[in-house]
Scaffold this active site. Structure first.
Site, PDB file in Angstrom:
ATOM      1  N   GLU A 153       2.569   8.233   8.203  1.00  0.00           N
ATOM      2  CA  GLU A 153       3.442   8.294   7.028  1.00  0.00           C
ATOM      3  C   GLU A 153       4.505   9.382   7.209  1.00  0.00           C
ATOM      4  OE1 GLU A 153       2.978   8.550   2.157  1.00  0.00           O
ATOM      5  OE2 GLU A 153       1.395   9.369   3.433  1.00  0.00           O
ATOM      6  N   LYS A 165       5.815   2.051  -0.499  1.00  0.00           N
ATOM      7  CA  LYS A 165       4.534   2.541  -1.005  1.00  0.00           C
ATOM      8  C   LYS A 165       4.308   2.053  -2.436  1.00  0.00           C
ATOM      9  CE  LYS A 165       1.945   6.915  -0.939  1.00  0.00           C
ATOM     10  NZ  LYS A 165       2.027   8.296  -0.432  1.00  0.00           N
ATOM     11  N   CYS A 220      -0.631   4.858   2.735  1.00  0.00           N
ATOM     12  CA  CYS A 220      -1.407   6.000   2.264  1.00  0.00           C
ATOM     13  C   CYS A 220      -2.273   5.718   1.043  1.00  0.00           C
ATOM     14  CB  CYS A 220      -0.477   7.188   2.022  1.00  0.00           C
ATOM     15  SG  CYS A 220      -1.380   8.771   1.924  1.00  0.00           S
TER      16      CYS A 220
END
EC number: 3.5.1.6
Length: 391
Positions: free
Chosen positions: A122, A199, A236
């Site tokens: 990330e 995300k 994530c």
């Protein structure tokens, strides 16, 4: 930082006798086709690059059963974990170039090993500075997902090695009011940009102050069809949300990468569990990537927990690994070193596990669709049946 605990696997191998170790690893890490996950030979060129540039390499092989009508679909996957390359007080461009220099050598090693699909961690091109809540200088790392310097570098490396590379980055969307996003760009093996994912779930816990910089994706759960297979990116914090994993699977993903930045005190006991569960229940391969090292920032910040202000996020514990649809997992990289983890997989295993477990056939999607539709209604009432004997 003083000497760190390297890994659970290294400790088990150091202290448990071989016969018992075999059973411990079977229970903890699973079997692939009735045996431990096989190792994959590492070529001398890759070993030389690793030794010269101070990173580790692990390589494994996950097999599927032979079939009569379908040929094996062999793909080599790679994931890279890295620490930053310069102090966070250095000029922004110097910080970026120091990281790029590290990554280039690790991609060279992946190329020497014949990796087909590679994913970085990330926001690989910068420190994970979102803990600070400071906008500048950190937002200066944000760049275009099509013309930024990190993307141009990744395009060059993808062309060089005929490799699909996923580049998780801090994106500056110039088309939409220069808004910042946490984005993963999928670069094709010809150096072309196939598309991007963002995300879906933004944490608001501890030092993860990311909503100060960017908000949730509106792109949904895209799956990218490449010459090597169908790929998705669950960035994530999305790994904590089961429906997020589910949606990528229902959209046809065969390989899902989870590029992350997470620290030991918060999530380490969860790290080895969540991706394996997702791989098994959704019948795809998962590559879990976590950055490594401790990043110190110029100014103190607080965590909203009453404890003293501090200048670091905590230790990013690396431990990047692969999970398989049959619920085995590969050896991980260590908690303390930069590294490249490679796994040669047969994508036929995805369908074979679907046929064995029938999770999709027994899923009852209509039942849960109705429940969720009811739940998001402001007037929803939970279905709780109270014991009539309770006063």
């Amino acid at each position: 930082m003083s000497k760190q605990f390297e890994s659970v696997q290294a400790t088990l191998e150091k202290y448990i006798p071989a016969e018992e170790l075999s059973e411990v690893k079977r229970i903890l890490y699973g079997y692939n086709r009735g045996h431990h996950v096989k190792s994959l030979p590492i070529c001398q060129e890759a070993l030389d690059l690793a030794n010269k540039n101070n990173f580790e390499i692990v390589a494994s092989k996950v097999e599927a059963d032979p079939e009569q009508l379908r040929k094996p679909r062999i793909v080599r996957l790679g994931i890279i974990q890295n620490s930053i390359g310069a102090e966070t007080t250095a000029p922004i461009q110097d910080q970026y170039l120091a990281i790029e220099a590290k990554i280039e050598k690790m991609i060279d090693a992946a190329g020497a090993m014949g990796v087909n699909v590679l994913c970085l961690q990330e926001t690989w091109h910068m420190p994970f500075a979102f803990c600070t809540r400071e906008k500048y200088p950190w937002v200066e790392f944000a760049e275009s997902a099509s013309t930024g310097q990190s993307i141009k570098f990744i395009q060059r490396m993808a062309r060089k090695y005929n490799m699909v590379i996923i580049s998780p980055m801090l994106e500056r969307d110039d088309v939409h009011a220069s808004t910042i996003h946490n984005t993963a760009v999928v670069v094709g093996n010809n150096g072309n940009i196939i598309g991007k994912s963002r995300k879906n779930h933004i944490p608001r816990t501890g030092d993860f102050n990311e909503s100060t910089y960017y908000m949730e994706s509106t792109l949904g759960h895209p799956v990218f069809e490449t010459i090597y297979g169908k790929i998705a990116i669950n960035i994530c914090y999305g790994r904590h949300h089961n429906l997020n994993w589910l949606a990528y699977g229902l959209n046809g993903a065969e390989i899902v990468f989870n590029p992350s930045a997470t620290v030991g005190e918060l999530s380490e006991p969860m790290w080895g569990v969540e991706a394996r569960n997702a791989a098994m229940t959704n019948n795809y391969f998962v590559g879990s990537i976590n950055r490594v090292g401790t990043e110190h920032f110029p100014n103190e910040f607080t965590s909203g927990n009453g404890k003293p202000a501090h200048k670091d996020f905590g230790h990013f514990y690396g431990s990047s690994y692969f999970s398989s649809p049959d619920n085995c997992c590969t050896p991980s990289l260590s908690r303390v070193s930069d590294g490249l983890n490679i796994s040669e997989v047969d994508l036929n295993l995805c369908q074979q596990v679907k046929d064995k477990w029938n999770f999709q056939m027994t899923a009852r999607y209509e039942l849960y669709a109705k429940f969720l539709t009811d739940y998001i209604n402001p007037n929803y009432q939970p279905n709780i049946i109270k014991d009539p004997s309770m006063k």
